[in-house]
Design a protein around this motif. Structure first.
Motif, PDB file in Angstrom:
ATOM      1  N   SER A 133       0.666  -1.155  -0.112  1.00  0.00           N
ATOM      2  CA  SER A 133       0.073   0.079  -0.020  1.00  0.00           C
ATOM      3  C   SER A 133       0.811   1.080  -0.040  1.00  0.00           C
ATOM      4  O   SER A 133       1.686   1.379   0.768  1.00  0.00           O
ATOM      5  CB  SER A 133      -0.967  -0.049   1.288  1.00  0.00           C
ATOM      6  N   LYS A 134       0.475   2.041  -0.928  1.00  0.00           N
ATOM      7  CA  LYS A 134       1.252   3.525  -0.760  1.00  0.00           C
ATOM      8  C   LYS A 134       0.073   4.468  -0.153  1.00  0.00           C
ATOM      9  O   LYS A 134      -0.873   4.449  -0.999  1.00  0.00           O
ATOM     10  CB  LYS A 134       1.731   4.004  -2.322  1.00  0.00           C
ATOM     11  N   TYR A 135       0.191   5.081   0.759  1.00  0.00           N
ATOM     12  CA  TYR A 135      -0.752   5.872   1.264  1.00  0.00           C
ATOM     13  C   TYR A 135      -0.778   7.534   0.685  1.00  0.00           C
ATOM     14  O   TYR A 135      -0.481   8.198   1.329  1.00  0.00           O
ATOM     15  CB  TYR A 135      -0.894   5.892   2.855  1.00  0.00           C
ATOM     16  N   ILE A 136      -0.791   7.348  -0.628  1.00  0.00           N
ATOM     17  CA  ILE A 136      -0.826   8.754  -1.440  1.00  0.00           C
ATOM     18  C   ILE A 136      -1.818   8.602  -2.620  1.00  0.00           C
ATOM     19  O   ILE A 136      -1.884   7.338  -3.055  1.00  0.00           O
ATOM     20  CB  ILE A 136       0.683   8.819  -2.204  1.00  0.00           C
ATOM     21  N   PHE A 137      -2.144   9.462  -3.369  1.00  0.00           N
ATOM     22  CA  PHE A 137      -2.939   9.517  -4.449  1.00  0.00           C
ATOM     23  C   PHE A 137      -1.918   8.861  -5.517  1.00  0.00           C
ATOM     24  O   PHE A 137      -0.782   9.278  -5.596  1.00  0.00           O
ATOM     25  CB  PHE A 137      -3.080  10.941  -5.104  1.00  0.00           C
ATOM     26  N   LYS A 194       1.950  16.020  -3.625  1.00  0.00           N
ATOM     27  CA  LYS A 194       2.545  17.370  -2.999  1.00  0.00           C
ATOM     28  C   LYS A 194       3.138  17.152  -1.816  1.00  0.00           C
ATOM     29  O   LYS A 194       4.391  17.676  -1.129  1.00  0.00           O
ATOM     30  CB  LYS A 194       1.814  18.312  -3.312  1.00  0.00           C
ATOM     31  N   LEU A 195       2.109  16.909  -0.794  1.00  0.00           N
ATOM     32  CA  LEU A 195       1.996  16.832   0.180  1.00  0.00           C
ATOM     33  C   LEU A 195       3.156  15.765   0.947  1.00  0.00           C
ATOM     34  O   LEU A 195       3.929  15.870   1.810  1.00  0.00           O
ATOM     35  CB  LEU A 195       1.028  16.371   1.210  1.00  0.00           C
ATOM     36  N   PHE A 196       3.304  14.463   0.131  1.00  0.00           N
ATOM     37  CA  PHE A 196       4.323  13.491   0.639  1.00  0.00           C
ATOM     38  C   PHE A 196       5.849  13.912   0.290  1.00  0.00           C
ATOM     39  O   PHE A 196       6.604  13.762   0.948  1.00  0.00           O
ATOM     40  CB  PHE A 196       3.700  12.047  -0.139  1.00  0.00           C
ATOM     41  N   LEU A 197       5.890  14.617  -1.075  1.00  0.00           N
ATOM     42  CA  LEU A 197       6.939  15.136  -1.299  1.00  0.00           C
ATOM     43  C   LEU A 197       7.650  16.123  -0.331  1.00  0.00           C
ATOM     44  O   LEU A 197       8.811  16.305  -0.099  1.00  0.00           O
ATOM     45  CB  LEU A 197       7.067  15.842  -2.902  1.00  0.00           C
ATOM     46  N   LYS A 198       6.643  17.086   0.180  1.00  0.00           N
ATOM     47  CA  LYS A 198       7.020  18.032   1.207  1.00  0.00           C
ATOM     48  C   LYS A 198       7.657  17.438   2.354  1.00  0.00           C
ATOM     49  O   LYS A 198       8.754  17.719   2.891  1.00  0.00           O
ATOM     50  CB  LYS A 198       5.839  18.810   1.566  1.00  0.00           C
TER      51      LYS A 198
END
Ligand SMILES: Cc1cc2nc3c(=O)[nH]c(=O)nc-3n(C[C@H](O)[C@H](O)[C@H](O)COP(=O)(O)OP(=O)(O)OC[C@H]3O[C@@H](n4cnc5c(N)ncnc54)[C@H](O)[C@@H]3O)c2cc1C
Length: 392
Positions: A133-137, A194-198
Motif C-alpha cells: 500500500s502507498k498511502y498517497i494518490f 505534493k504533501l508526501f514530497l514536502k
C-alpha cells in the motif's frame, strides 16, 4: 447545461483521468491545484462540446455496484509473500495467477523520486514493484488507454486501484469485458503527492540523506497490526518509523489530509464496483483467535461471478474462513461510509508552497497525544489482543 466537464466543487472530481483520456480532441488537460491534487481543465479552443467527457465521469454517471456474494478471512500459506505485503499478500496471489496465463496486471508503483503512479506489469519480477500500500494518490497516467488496448488483444487483465479509480476505468471502457478483473480495496482516502514530497524533503533534511524508497507497511521490526514504515536512503541505511509518532503517517491515519472527494466518497459502501475487494481483517482475533496471524490476515469480498472463479484458483495457496460482511465492517467503517471531514482538514495544506519543509511540518502536521501514542506502539500486539478480548 454545459456539454463539457466543469468541476464546480473540489469534492466532485476523483482525479481518475477518464474524461481526459476519452476526449477525441485532446481538449482536456489535468492540472494540479494548490494542494497538489489534479483536476480537469477544458481548453476552449480545442473543445467541440460533444459532451463525451461528462458521459464517462464516474461521479456524474451511475457505475454498477454489486453486493458481495461471499466474504472471507484469508491467510497466505506462503509466509514470505505475506510478510512482504501489506495484509496477507492476496493482491499478489491474484496477480500471479493472471501473469502465469500471459496476462498483465496494473497497479501502483512508488518511483525513486517518491512520486506514485499506476503501471502495467507483465512478469513476476514486476509484481514486486507494485506490491504494498502507498498511502498517497496514485496517478492513473495512461493506464486506462493501455488497459483497453490489452483487452482488445484478448489478454487477461487485472486492474488494482482505489474504488473510484475502478469506477473511472469502467466508465471509460463503457462496456464489460470478460477478460478484465478489477480489484479494489477498502479505502479511507488519499493525500496528495505534493504533501508526501514536502514531508520527504522534511525527513531528508532531518536525517541528512536522500530517501530512495519508502515502504509504508513494513513487517521486519513489527508485526502486521502495527503500522511501521521503512525508509531506504541513498547510503543504504534503513530507517524505521512508527506511524503514530510520524507527522505524515499520523495525519493520514487520522483522516486529516485527504482529497476533498474522499470525504464524500460515493464508493465507500457495502455494494462494490469491483470483482474483488481487499482489506486488512482488523479484529479477526475477536472472531477467531486461532485465525490471527502476525504475518497478516486479509478481509476479502468476492463481488461477482468472475471474482468467484478467480478466487477458486487460489484455494491451494491460502487458508480461508467464511465470515459475515458485518464481521469485517465492525472495524472497517469505510465499507459503509466515507471518512468524516474534520475541521483539522481546513488549513492542513496551508503554506505548502511558501513554508520551509520543517516549518510546514511543525505548523501543520501536528501529532496529538504524543506520549499516549508512544505507549501504544511499545505494547506488543499479543498483549493488545488480550486486553481487547477482556474488554469485549
Ligand atoms: C490509500 C489506501 C487506503 C487504504 N485504506 C484501508 C482501510 O481503511 N481499511 C483496510 O482494511 N484496508 C485499507 N487499504 C488496503 C490495505 O492497505 C491493503 O492494500 C489491502 O488489504 C491489500 O493487501 P495485500 O497484502 O493483499 O496487497 P498489497 O501488497 O498491499 O497490494 C496492494 C495493491 O494495491 C495497489 N495500491 C497500493 N497503493 C495504492 C494507491 N495509493 N492507489 C491505488 N492502488 C494502490 C498496489 O498496486 C497493490 O497491487 C488501503 C490501501 C490504500 C492504498
Amino acid at each position: 447545461m454545459e456539454d463539457y466537464i466543469q468541476i464546480k466543487e473540489k469534492k466532485d472530481c476523483v482525479g481518475c483521468r477518464a474524461c481526459e483520456k476519452i476526449c477525441p480532441q485532446k481538449a482536456i488537460i489535468m492540472q494540479e491545484d494548490e494542494e497538489g491534487f489534479i483536476y480537469p481543465i477544458v481548453l476552449d479552443d480545442k473543445c467541440v462540446k460533444c459532451g463525451i467527457c461528462k458521459k464517462v465521469c464516474p461521479l456524474l454517471n451511475e457505475v454498477k455496484k454489486e453486493k458481495p456474494l461471499k466474504t472471507y478471512a484469508i491467510k497466505n500459506k506462503d509466509e514470505e509473500c505475506a510478510r512482504k505485503s501489506t495484509s496477507a499478500g492476496i493482491a499478489y496471489l491474484f496477480s500471479k495467477k493472471i501473469i502465469e496465463k500471459n496476462g498483465c496486471v496494473f497497479g501502483s508503483k512508488l518511483n525513486k523520486d517518491m512520486t506514485v503512479n499506476q503501471i502495467e506489469v507483465t512478469n513476476l519480477e514486476g509484481l514486486d514493484e507494485i506490491r504494498g500500500s502507498k498511502y498517497i494518490f496514485s496517478d492513473t497516467k495512461e493506464t486506462f488507454v493501455d488497459v483497453k488496448n490489452e483487452l482488445l488483444k484478448d489478454k487477461k487483465v487485472i486492474y488494482i486501484g482505489t474504488p473510484c479509480q475502478i469506477a473511472g476505468l469502467k466508465s471509460f471502457l463503457k462496456k464489460d469485458f470478460d477478460n478484465l478483473y478489477t480489484i479494489d480495496f477498502i479505502c479511507h482516502g488519499v493525500p496528495s503527492q505534493k504533501l508526501f514530497l514536502k514531508y520527504i524533503k522534511y525527513l531528508e533534511e532531518k536525517i541528512r540523506q536522500s530517501i530512495i524508497y519508502y515502504d509504508f507497511r513494513n513487517k521486519e521490526k513489527k508485526v502486521w497490526g502495527n503500522f511501521c514504515a521503512k525508509i531506504l536512503t541513498n547510503n543504504n541505511k534503513n530507517v524505521y518509523i512508527n506511524a503514530n509518532s510520524d507527522p505524515y503517517y499520523y495525519n493520514f491515519l487520522k483522516g486529516n489530509t485527504y482529497r476533498e472527494s474522499c470525504y464524500d466518497c460515493k464508493f465507500a459502501k457495502k455494494e462494490r464496483v469491483s470483482d474483488i475487494t481487499l482489506g486488512d481483517f482488523w479484529g479477526i482475533e475477536l472472531i477467531d483467535s486461532n485465525f490471527y496471524d502476525d504475518n497478516g490476515v486479509s478481509a476479502v469480498l468476492i463481488n461477482s461471478e468472475k471474482g468467484r472463479k478467480l478466487f477458486l484458483e487460489l484455494v491451494n495457496d491460502i487458508e480461508f474462513k467464511e465470515v459475515l460482511l458485518d464481521d469485517i465492517l465492525k472495524k472497517n467503517k469505510n465499507l459503509e461510509r466515507p471518512t468524516e471531514r474534520k475541521i483539522t482538514r481546513n488549513n492542513i495544506y496551508y503554506g505548502i508552497d511558501t513554508l520551509s519543509p520543517k516549518k510546514f511540518v511543525k505548523k501543520n502536521l501536528i501529532i496529538k497525544n504524543k506520549v499516549k501514542n508512544f505507549i501504544k506502539t511499545i505494547i506488543p500486539i499479543k498483549i493488545k489482543n488480550k486486553i481487547k478480548k477482556i474488554l469485549k
